[in-house]
Design an enzyme around this catalytic site. Structure first.
Site, PDB file in Angstrom:
ATOM      1  N   HIS A   1       8.679 -15.896  19.990  1.00 38.24           N
ATOM      2  CA  HIS A   1       9.278 -16.562  21.157  1.00 38.24           C
ATOM      3  C   HIS A   1       8.456 -17.753  21.650  1.00 38.24           C
ATOM      4  O   HIS A   1       8.464 -18.073  22.831  1.00 38.24           O
ATOM      5  CB  HIS A   1       9.488 -15.543  22.276  1.00 38.24           C
ATOM      6  CG  HIS A   1      10.525 -14.516  21.947  1.00 38.24           C
ATOM      7  ND1 HIS A   1      11.863 -14.677  22.218  1.00 38.24           N
ATOM      8  CD2 HIS A   1      10.429 -13.321  21.324  1.00 38.24           C
ATOM      9  CE1 HIS A   1      12.536 -13.626  21.800  1.00 38.24           C
ATOM     10  NE2 HIS A   1      11.689 -12.784  21.250  1.00 38.24           N
TER      11      HIS A   1
ATOM     12  N   HIS B   1       5.921  -0.032  16.436  1.00 38.18           N
ATOM     13  CA  HIS B   1       5.869  -1.489  16.417  1.00 38.18           C
ATOM     14  C   HIS B   1       4.410  -1.914  16.470  1.00 38.18           C
ATOM     15  O   HIS B   1       3.499  -1.086  16.492  1.00 38.18           O
ATOM     16  CB  HIS B   1       6.665  -2.068  17.598  1.00 38.18           C
ATOM     17  CG  HIS B   1       7.289  -3.400  17.298  1.00 38.18           C
ATOM     18  ND1 HIS B   1       6.552  -4.531  17.072  1.00 38.18           N
ATOM     19  CD2 HIS B   1       8.588  -3.781  17.193  1.00 38.18           C
ATOM     20  CE1 HIS B   1       7.351  -5.557  16.845  1.00 38.18           C
ATOM     21  NE2 HIS B   1       8.615  -5.123  16.902  1.00 38.18           N
TER      22      HIS B   1
ATOM     23  N   ASP C   1      17.719  -6.241  14.385  1.00 43.80           N
ATOM     24  CA  ASP C   1      18.545  -5.852  13.245  1.00 43.80           C
ATOM     25  C   ASP C   1      18.600  -4.331  13.157  1.00 43.80           C
ATOM     26  O   ASP C   1      17.553  -3.673  13.210  1.00 43.80           O
ATOM     27  CB  ASP C   1      17.944  -6.392  11.946  1.00 43.80           C
ATOM     28  CG  ASP C   1      17.968  -7.903  11.873  1.00 43.80           C
ATOM     29  OD1 ASP C   1      19.000  -8.454  11.492  1.00 43.80           O
ATOM     30  OD2 ASP C   1      16.936  -8.527  12.203  1.00 43.80           O
TER      31      ASP C   1
END
Length: 407
Positions: A17, A104, A344
């Site tokens: 980002h 993650h 996704d």
């Protein structure tokens, strides 16, 4: 680190980002025609928002070559590539200020750097792979023009749905003739006929149903990508630590979400006997040696033998899911996390061009290394090597044997 390669060196930059992502490429040969369009074709295949089966993040991923070319010709100087992030929303990830997302990179990046990006993983995002794909597209163009090399990857598995590889029941069965034929003939046009990027119709339909049903439950699913490289010359690879398959594994396991790698017959080959698994040699029409089977996957002793190279990569389920999960805050306080943001449900359809790109980077680097070695060797006076040691000596011995047989 963020640099890959020895002679063809690629450094990627950017987070998920930030304002832009891209790459710096050092070592691209001069004199090759290159425009933005040559790179854009692969970025278009990698971009998000391609279908309902991928993240809805809407990024055009338009590349702009910043340096290293003039009038569409490479100069041999570093090539700079940049892609703007136009749909970045770091505020979508505010919950990760308190909670590290399970499986993650939020927690590990914070442990590593003592600071993390607002989106948690930052560089661990698949957004980083834009620079890889762009650099791979340039490498692939050179390899195609100079050697005629083809690189084709496809989705070979989603969850427990797989393109059939074996029939089962035969202890010495390795891979079926139909599967080997697929590896030898599949094209990118075949792969891109459906959004799953699977060239096997029956498997494709089942994969689509599985991803759709998983996404409807706010969950995710893993899968596998198979890649074949055709037309690679023999002699590539730098034993012992930079064997061709070792560099290939390094490249593939550096891709986000990867968890497994196998080349050739892989784990299936471990269940066969040596007599079934060995690849017998034969003389090809061009006078070079070939192998009648190819369970080695085109690599023996860490060096390419001229046969097709094929391998498979395993991708885990995407870690960011909207389903509520019982977990803990960074401070260790139990809580519940339902991540927001766009992700996704299965990464393998978009991973296809990334796998192709990383394969191209490995082959490109290895060809340049081998070309350098051959050029250096050519400058030496002809060596009078003992029979059976050098290529000339081996050829002479073969001729003598033929004469003896003729008499």
């Amino acid at each position: 680190m963020s640099t890959f390669g020895s002679l063809y060196r690629v450094t990627t930059f950017g987070e998920s980002h930030c304002k832009s992502v891209g790459a710096i490429i050092d070592g691209c040969p001069p004199g090759m025609r290159l425009t933005d369009a040559d790179v854009q074709v692969q970025l278009r295949r990698r971009r998000p928002g391609q279908s309902a089966l991928t993240t809805p993040r809407n990024e055009p991923d338009l590349v702009a070559i910043q340096s290293g070319t003039e009038q569409g010709i490479t100069l041999g100087t570093p090539i700079g590539l940049m892609v703007q992030n136009t749909d970045h929303r770091p505020h979508d990830y505010s919950e990760t200020d308190l909670y590290p997302r399970p499986s993650h990179a939020d927690y590990t990046y914070l442990e590593k750097y003592d600071v993390k990006a607002s989106s948690g993983g930052g560089r661990s995002s698949a957004r980083e792979t834009i620079g890889r794909v762009a650099a791979g597209a340039i490498a692939e163009k050179y390899l195609k023009e100079v050697y005629g090399i083809e690189i084709v990857a496809f989705v070979s598995g989603v969850g427990k749905v797989h393109v059939p590889r074996t029939l089962g029941g035969d202890e010495d069965e390795i891979l079926t003739p139909d599967y080997m034929k697929l590896l030898n003939t599949v094209t990118r046009d075949d792969v891109d006929k459906n959004t799953i990027r699977c060239p096997h119709a029956d498997s494709c339909e089942k994969m689509t149903e599985l991803i759709t049903s998983t996404a409807a439950k706010n969950d995710s699913i893993g899968g596998t990508v198979t890649c074949v490289i055709r037309g690679v010359p023999s002699g590539l690879g730098e034993p012992v630590f930079d064997k061709f398959e070792a560099k290939l594994a390094h490249a593939m396991l550096s891709i986000p979400a990867t968890k497994a790698f196998e080349i050739g017959s892989g784990f299936q080959g471990t269940e066969a006997t040596g007599s079934a698994h060995n690849d017998p040699f034969y003389a090809k029409p061009d006078g070079k040696l070939g192998t009648r089977s190819n369970w080695s996957g085109g690599v023996q002793g860490g060096i390419t033998n001229g046969e097709n190279i094929y391998f498979r990569i395993g991708f885990k389920p995407p870690a960011t899911i909207s389903k509520e999960q019982a977990t803990s805050t960074y401070a260790g306080v139990p809580g519940t996390l339902a991540a927001r943001g766009r992700h996704d449900p299965c990464v393998v359809p978009r991973a296809v061009p990334i796998v192709e790109a990383m394969a191209a980077l490995v082959v490109m680097d290895m060809t340049l290394l081998q070309e350098a070695r051959q050029a250096a060797r050519a400058r030496l006076a002809t060596l009078n090597l003992p029979p059976g040691m050098g290529r000339a000596g081996v050829d002479q011995m073969i001729e003598e044997v033929k004469k003896d047989e003729a008499q």
